[in-house]
Design an enzyme around this catalytic site. Structure first.
Site, PDB file in Angstrom:
ATOM      1  CB  THR A 116      19.548 -88.710  38.983  1.00 42.83           C
ATOM      2  OG1 THR A 116      20.975 -88.980  38.919  1.00 42.83           O
ATOM      3  CG2 THR A 116      19.310 -87.365  38.287  1.00 42.83           C
ATOM      4  CE  LYS A 131      24.004 -86.822  37.768  1.00 41.34           C
ATOM      5  NZ  LYS A 131      23.439 -88.436  38.330  1.00 41.34           N
TER       6      LYS A 131
END
Length: 207
Positions: free
Chosen positions: A102, A177
């Protein structure tokens, strides 16, 4: 044909709570696997199961057709990919580098641009599903990059999750995300506010 000879060589970097399970699933699917982690001890179970240890990211890149990474922070990603001993500099021509950390959408775009200059492909592909999803191969994978590049590595990603969606060009996976994290954070905030109000109103929060 030998099963291993028919499969691309996979490199995996980042053997934390998520990465160790993900790498184990790839090995279990019959892919020849090379691994690197800053702490070698975390790689020992995979090495004992047949994975090949590489002492540096450079060595791993030179040995692999596809490299998957899942590390800590965008700063870690930048150093891993763009350093003089990094993946982009030493990846094989036409190799595919898949960053599942991420991270930053802007960094994902930067990595893709640098890689293209060297004939290397990059996908940003952060995941959702936690350690349980990683162990059970039920991750959701949000991908940014070229559709033909994703098609080439999708069989590998299918070891990790079944919900694999190409969201757009470089950076789109990371943007997706972020959307996911915004929804999760907002939901948690709403639950906490609701429980706080219940307590202030004299209600039993458990019921």
């Amino acid at each position: 044909m030998n099963q291993l000879a028919s499969k691309p060589v996979i490199g995996f970097i980042g053997l934390g709570i998520m990465g160790a399970s993900m790498a184990a699933r790839i090995a279990a699917a019959g892919y020849p696997l090379h691994v690197y982690n800053r702490t070698r001890a975390k790689a020992e179970p995979l090495i004992e199961a047949g994975a090949h240890w590489q002492p540096t990211p450079k060595a791993l890149a030179e040995a692999s057709d596809v490299v998957l990474t899942i590390v800590g922070t965008p700063a870690d990603v930048r150093a891993l990919y763009l350093g003089e001993e990094g993946l982009i500099m030493h990846a094989r021509r036409d190799a595919v580098l898949v960053d599942m950390t991420t991270s930053s959408p802007l960094l994902a775009e930067e990595l893709a641009a640098h890689a293209a200059l060297r004939g290397v492909h990059v996908l940003d592909a952060p995941v959702s599903g936690g350690d349980v999803g990683a162990r059970e191969g039920r991750l959701s994978i949000m991908v940014g990059g070229a559709s033909d590049v994703l098609a080439g590595v999708e069989p590998v990603l299918r070891c990790l999750g079944t919900n694999i969606v190409l969201q757009g060009g470089p950076g789109a996976g990371q943007h997706t995300k972020l959307c996911n994290q915004i929804v999760i954070a907002s939901t948690l905030l709403g639950v906490c506010e609701g429980l706080a109000y219940a307590r202030s109103a004299g209600l039993d929060a458990h019921t």
